[in-house]
Design an enzyme around this catalytic site. Structure first.
Site, PDB file in Angstrom:
ATOM      1  N   GLY A 224       0.836  -1.197   0.000  1.00  0.00           N
ATOM      2  CA  GLY A 224       0.000   0.000   0.000  1.00  0.00           C
ATOM      3  C   GLY A 224       0.866   1.240   0.000  1.00  0.00           C
ATOM      4  O   GLY A 224       2.037   1.196  -0.389  1.00  0.00           O
ATOM      5  N   THR A 226       3.103   4.515   1.233  1.00  0.00           N
ATOM      6  CA  THR A 226       4.250   4.616   2.138  1.00  0.00           C
ATOM      7  C   THR A 226       3.825   5.151   3.512  1.00  0.00           C
ATOM      8  O   THR A 226       4.304   4.663   4.545  1.00  0.00           O
ATOM      9  CB  THR A 226       5.340   5.502   1.500  1.00  0.00           C
ATOM     10  OG1 THR A 226       5.828   4.798   0.348  1.00  0.00           O
ATOM     11  CG2 THR A 226       6.507   5.753   2.434  1.00  0.00           C
ATOM     12  N   ALA A 227       2.909   6.116   3.552  1.00  0.00           N
ATOM     13  CA  ALA A 227       2.496   6.678   4.845  1.00  0.00           C
ATOM     14  C   ALA A 227       1.796   5.595   5.675  1.00  0.00           C
ATOM     15  O   ALA A 227       2.042   5.469   6.884  1.00  0.00           O
ATOM     16  CB  ALA A 227       1.560   7.866   4.623  1.00  0.00           C
ATOM     17  N   THR A 228       0.944   4.790   5.032  1.00  0.00           N
ATOM     18  CA  THR A 228       0.270   3.709   5.762  1.00  0.00           C
ATOM     19  C   THR A 228       1.300   2.679   6.217  1.00  0.00           C
ATOM     20  O   THR A 228       1.215   2.164   7.332  1.00  0.00           O
ATOM     21  CB  THR A 228      -0.780   3.011   4.876  1.00  0.00           C
ATOM     22  OG1 THR A 228      -1.466   3.990   4.115  1.00  0.00           O
ATOM     23  CG2 THR A 228      -1.773   2.220   5.696  1.00  0.00           C
ATOM     24  N   CYS A 280       2.549   0.465  -8.576  1.00  0.00           N
ATOM     25  CA  CYS A 280       3.712   1.013  -7.868  1.00  0.00           C
ATOM     26  C   CYS A 280       4.957   0.997  -8.756  1.00  0.00           C
ATOM     27  O   CYS A 280       5.882   1.765  -8.542  1.00  0.00           O
ATOM     28  CB  CYS A 280       3.954   0.238  -6.577  1.00  0.00           C
ATOM     29  SG  CYS A 280       3.993  -1.535  -6.806  1.00  0.00           S
ATOM     30  N   GLU A 453       9.643 -10.245  -1.522  1.00  0.00           N
ATOM     31  CA  GLU A 453       8.758 -11.389  -1.730  1.00  0.00           C
ATOM     32  C   GLU A 453       9.100 -11.958  -3.104  1.00  0.00           C
ATOM     33  O   GLU A 453       9.923 -11.417  -3.829  1.00  0.00           O
ATOM     34  CB  GLU A 453       7.288 -10.961  -1.607  1.00  0.00           C
ATOM     35  CG  GLU A 453       6.974 -10.490  -0.184  1.00  0.00           C
ATOM     36  CD  GLU A 453       5.496 -10.220   0.097  1.00  0.00           C
ATOM     37  OE1 GLU A 453       4.628 -10.669  -0.667  1.00  0.00           O
ATOM     38  OE2 GLU A 453       5.220  -9.549   1.102  1.00  0.00           O
TER      39      GLU A 453
END
Ligand code: TXE
Length: 473
Positions: A224, A226-228, A280, A453
């Site tokens: 998701g 970057t802030a989250t 992304c 991953e």
């Protein structure tokens, strides 16, 4: 359409009975409701997952792999239905949903079935003793995924997690619940043990945060913003949760004058605007060697103008709707910012029709250090900048807080190697973009994330390695 949570093999509403409305991006109209889950629903899911996990981990790896294959077979049979659900929820072109998202979800389940069947671990001999590595599942793991590639990214996490013997609690984005709900149906159809796959719908700050905070959920795989990601990391660190964070990007496409220009143009347009630029990995900054800058930029803008924006279900559509009205506002806000920063915006208009559509935009004349050229926009917007030397190209490419990927277009082999070494990113493509092999490490550096991953990296993330030392002499 009414979505439910899927807990312990049952479809259930949120404990509170509360629901959220889903808006279809291509019409701007509500088309579904989903549970607004909270900490009680997560607790229920953790109990179901914990009850199922040990027995699941005790099944032979081949049996867990067979389940992944059975899910892939079902998805394959229903590919058109899943593609329609994904296109409706996201606004992306139906052909893209079919050929990229759902095809890739099928490939993820098949790949990790094969990976776990063929997995091997190390042995380290000593004088009179031997060490060998056991891989044990973690237990109950939380999977939190975004709206841009809903089933593609969920399956990228679910498949290795269950193949390794974990039970999962998945929380898809509240903006894109449909394919996760349908996947829960497939788990039931193929006879998965209840509790191995649990689905909790809801808001990030409620259901998502409850997953991150729950002490019995031992690992979180998050993709998701970057802030989250920073919030997730701050909550998980004090309880030593295992974390994989795949976050944002502001990726550079570097075009040198010795590149095959036609291929570079195709590649740069694809990298910039696939999935409305909502990936992304999208190349949202195009850096072009000055000797070809004028020619390249004119041809690039022509090609971008020719992209067909329209109804996602039309086979000829190349750019669909953005995910939400708020997101389109944010993206268009960057166009206004670009003008105030001295840029010229080519395109970027809003078609006269319902839904959250916008024409792709190319911005010229900006400093590579301004906000528009360094912040993640996550929409169909590309800035284009000239450079004079390899050193300058690298300084621009590396001069952002993100470090996810880059694509380099050149026919000079030595240069391609030099750039691959010097770019501060997790992934470099040379003369291509988004060519994916599921075995390779996937992830970013700097503010683009932590961990890798893909292939054995996913198997390692979703397990704990235990060393066993045997003395025999
Ligand atoms: O993502 P969020 P949003 C970028 C992109 C976009 C921005 C925000 O720039 O504009 O992030 O998008 C859940 N605890 N990317 O707001 O909020 C949330 O419900 C636990 C890049 O949609 O990060 C959803 O399931 N979970 C990106 C998931 O996190 C929380 C893809 C992602 O949502 C939570 C998407 C919390 N406190 C957006 N808050 C990429 N790298 O691919 C939210 N969530």
């Amino acid at each position: 359409m009414e979505h439910f949570n899927h807990i312990g093999g049952m479809d259930v509403p949120a404990h509170s009975g509360a629901t959220l409305e889903h808006i279809r991006p291509s019409t701007g109209q509500p088309d579904a409701r989903l549970p607004r889950s909270d900490v009680r629903d997560v607790q229920h899911a953790v109990e179901a997952a914990s009850a199922a996990q040990r027995a699941w981990a005790d099944r032979p790896a081949t049996e867990r792999a067979d389940l992944c294959d059975a899910i892939a077979d079902q998805l394959d049979k229903r590919i058109d239905e899943f593609a329609a659900l994904e296109s409706n929820d996201t606004g992306k072109p139906l052909t893209l949903a079919r050929n990229m998202d759902i095809s890739r979800a099928i490939a993820n389940f098949r790949f990790f079935a094969g990976a776990v069947r063929h997995d091997e671990t190390g042995a380290h001999e000593m004088h009179g003793a031997i060490n060998f590595t056991l891989r044990r599942p973690i237990g109950v793991v939380g999977l939190i995924t975004p709206w841009n590639l809903p089933l593609y990214l969920l399956s990228w996490k679910v498949a290795p997690a269950i193949a390794m013997g974990n039970a999962v609690i998945a929380k898809p984005s509240e903006l894109t619940p449909a394919t996760a709900t349908a996947l829960a149906g497939i788990f039931r159809e193929v006879g998965a043990p209840p509790g191995v796959f649990n689905l909790v719908h809801g808001l990030g700050g409620e259901a998502g945060q409850a997953i991150v905070d729950h002490p019995q959920i031992k690992a979180i795989s998050f993709t998701g913003g970057t802030a989250t990601g920073a919030r997730v990391a701050a909550s998980a660190a004090p309880v030593f949760k295992k974390l994989s964070l795949e976050l944002g990007g502001k990726n550079a496409t570097l075009v040198f004058s010795d590149a095959d220009l036609d291929a570079a143009l195709d590649g740069a347009v694809r990298a910039g605007f696939t999935n409305q630029g909502e990936i992304c990995l999208c190349g949202s900054r195009v850096l072009v060697e000055r000797s070809i800058y004028e020619r390249f930029t004119a041809a690039f803008i022509d090609r971008v103008r020719a992209l067909r924006v329209g109804e996602p279900s039309e086979p000829s559509t190349q750019v669909g709707a953005l995910i939400s009205e708020g997101h389109r506002e944010k993206v268009r806000g960057f166009l206004a910012l670009a003008v105030s920063e001295g840029g010229t915006v080519h395109g970027g208009g809003v078609p006269n029709r319902p839904g959250w559509f916008m024409e792709p935009a190319v911005i010229t004349g900006l400093s590579p250090t301004c906000r528009t050229a360094t912040e993640e926009i996550f929409g169909p917007v590309v800035t284009i900048h000239p450079f004079d030397s390899e050193v300058e190209a690298l300084a621009i490419a590396n001069g952002v807080r993100y470090g996810l990927s880059a694509s380099v277009w050149t026919s000079d082999l030595s240069r391609a190697h030099r750039m691959s070494v010097a770019l501060e990113v997790g992934m470099v493509w040379v003369n291509t973009w988004l060519l994916r092999d599921l075995r390779v490490p996937f992830g970013g550096v700097k503010d683009s994330g932590v961990g890798r991953e893909g292939g054995r990296h996913s198997l390692e993330f979703f397990s704990e390695s235990r060393n066993v030392c045997f003395r025999w002499r």
